[in-house]
Design an enzyme around this catalytic site. Sequence first.
Site, PDB file in Angstrom:
ATOM      1  N   GLU A   1       0.836  -1.214   0.000  1.00  0.00           N
ATOM      2  CA  GLU A   1       0.000   0.000   0.000  1.00  0.00           C
ATOM      3  C   GLU A   1       0.868   1.260   0.000  1.00  0.00           C
ATOM      4  O   GLU A   1       0.806   2.093   0.920  1.00  0.00           O
ATOM      5  CB  GLU A   1      -0.919   0.010   1.217  1.00  0.00           C
ATOM      6  CG  GLU A   1      -1.857  -1.175   1.249  1.00  0.00           C
ATOM      7  CD  GLU A   1      -2.948  -1.111   2.305  1.00  0.00           C
ATOM      8  OE1 GLU A   1      -4.018  -1.656   2.075  1.00  0.00           O
ATOM      9  OE2 GLU A   1      -2.729  -0.515   3.359  1.00  0.00           O
TER      10      GLU A   1
ATOM     11  N   GLU B   1      -5.449  -8.260  -1.383  1.00  0.00           N
ATOM     12  CA  GLU B   1      -6.102  -8.122  -0.066  1.00  0.00           C
ATOM     13  C   GLU B   1      -7.562  -7.778  -0.291  1.00  0.00           C
ATOM     14  O   GLU B   1      -7.864  -6.846  -1.046  1.00  0.00           O
ATOM     15  CB  GLU B   1      -5.494  -6.988   0.763  1.00  0.00           C
ATOM     16  CG  GLU B   1      -4.174  -7.276   1.378  1.00  0.00           C
ATOM     17  CD  GLU B   1      -3.726  -6.194   2.372  1.00  0.00           C
ATOM     18  OE1 GLU B   1      -4.574  -5.589   3.056  1.00  0.00           O
ATOM     19  OE2 GLU B   1      -2.512  -5.972   2.435  1.00  0.00           O
TER      20      GLU B   1
HETATM   21  C1  BG6 Z   1      -4.333  -3.118   4.847  1.00  0.00           C
HETATM   22  C2  BG6 Z   1      -2.977  -3.595   5.312  1.00  0.00           C
HETATM   23  O1  BG6 Z   1      -4.369  -1.739   4.984  1.00  0.00           O
HETATM   24  O2  BG6 Z   1      -5.459  -3.485   5.540  1.00  0.00           O
HETATM   25  C3  BG6 Z   1      -3.014  -4.777   6.248  1.00  0.00           C
HETATM   26  O3  BG6 Z   1      -2.151  -3.895   4.229  1.00  0.00           O
HETATM   27  C4  BG6 Z   1      -4.178  -4.623   7.197  1.00  0.00           C
HETATM   28  O4  BG6 Z   1      -1.782  -4.887   6.890  1.00  0.00           O
HETATM   29  C5  BG6 Z   1      -5.461  -4.620   6.386  1.00  0.00           C
HETATM   30  O5  BG6 Z   1      -4.231  -5.590   8.198  1.00  0.00           O
HETATM   31  C6  BG6 Z   1      -6.722  -4.555   7.221  1.00  0.00           C
HETATM   32  O6  BG6 Z   1      -6.649  -3.491   8.093  1.00  0.00           O
HETATM   33  P1  BG6 Z   1      -6.825  -3.661   9.656  1.00  0.00           P
HETATM   34  O7  BG6 Z   1      -6.484  -2.359  10.203  1.00  0.00           O
HETATM   35  O8  BG6 Z   1      -8.257  -4.032   9.854  1.00  0.00           O
HETATM   36  O9  BG6 Z   1      -5.908  -4.740  10.065  1.00  0.00           O
END
Ligand code: BG6
Length: 479
Positions: free
Chosen positions: A182, A374
């Site tokens: 990101e 993701e």
């Molecule tokens: C993304 C990141 O922003 O979102 C991850 O690459 C992160 O590392 C994921 O875990 C989900 O966000 P969060 O804050 O719910 O863990």
Amino acid sequence: MTPASISRPLVGDPFPEGFLFGGATAANQIEGAYDVGGKGLSVQDVLPEGDQSPPTEGPTAGNLKLDAIDHFHRYREDIALFAEMGFTVYRFSIAWSRIFPRGDEEEPNEAGLDFYARVLDELERHGIEPMVTISHYETPLHLARGYGGWGSRQLIGFFERYCRVLFERFGHRVRYWLTFNEINAVLEQPFMAGAIETPLEELDQQTLYQAVHHQLVASARATRLAREVAPNAQVGCMLLAMPIYPLTPDPADVLAAQQAEQINYAFGDVHCRGYYPQYLVNRLRRDGVELEITEQDRIDLRHTVDFVSFSYYISVCETADPERRVRGEGNFLGGVPNPALAASEWGWQIDPVGLRVVLNAYWDRWQKPLFIVENGVGAVDTVVQTDEGPTVLDDDRIDFLHDHLSQARKAIADGVDLRGFAAWGCIDLVSASTAQMSKRYGFIHVDRADDGTGTMRRLRKKSFHWYREVIASHGAVIG
Ligand code: BG6
């Protein structure tokens, strides 16, 4: 990466042959063992509350990431569970501070390299394609405190050295490499994403954008290096994708949304085109930012990526009306909430169609193969007893993922060259933004609570069985 076959499926057809299904994690959120095997501290080891409070001096009790889900000792069991679901791809990160504990050493830490060699052995044994994130919000702490993080040009050289070691050791075993997780998030998260300790409110745009530039050059140098050292490797950038809709049809809102979107596009534009887009150059100049860009930097930037990967969780709105520009909850780049959308328990708005929007926009803009690395929803899970034993009946998670995969499939039918889907946090892990365990994403439940108690036992959720069917049918069960 060669373009996909010209025969694209129509809506309702299965995902294309070779499409990869799997999951994704990051070292700092799963491994634990923060000081084992010579590992140095990373920025995450001093963030016991994620981005909710400033970094601490050193590691403190209560920082769940220090032990995380103990994947460091349980990776065999975890990878076996991924294999049971039928994963064909697994995205994980290498903790930079396991390989270079301070970040500025000349020689790598062999014990750290050995750990990842064993992880790769395990993936190979199960026929799972690895995808490695080189830097996932885990810059060595020494580079933050001794050099000022990515604000310092010296980090480019340290990163290059680290990449060289990874490509030399693992380049023949790992095809897919992502440079910075990101990368656009540094604009909102200077410490987590850029190892810059000055709080955002006090940070000047000059330093921030110079750090952005250093990361972009480091990313391009990694791509160049991969071509020399590991010719079979494919290098991708990794963006935080978040479509920005106009809050109303007022043209002023449409323009405001477009301008906000450009800030994020700029990162992909540099990675895919090899130079700064004019809108960013002009905007920085207007803001009085004078980037230090060397001739060599410009040459390096021309090493463009093979593919574009991204995370997708939410969409947001933008408006030109300052009174209505009220920031909602969201991942690292928030925005104005959309009145048409419902939200998760953590206030992240749920928008499956936004994924199709992003896929089409990225493909049209860059014409590079895309990879969703993701996607998922953080939710509170309750373990219940059933005839088959304890489990979690996570129907909401199944619906979320089903609806997003369905939009991904429609985007493929639109003509998008999408190569794979990795669900975020395929095993419960420590949240990046809040550092909680209770914000769960996994198909696999891990018995650990926010206060650190728990046995770390792994449990298959209902979504585990659902995802296994998705993969076994190569997505045909997705409506
Ligand atoms: C993304 C990141 O922003 O979102 C991850 O690459 C992160 O590392 C994921 O875990 C989900 O966000 P969060 O804050 O719910 O863990």
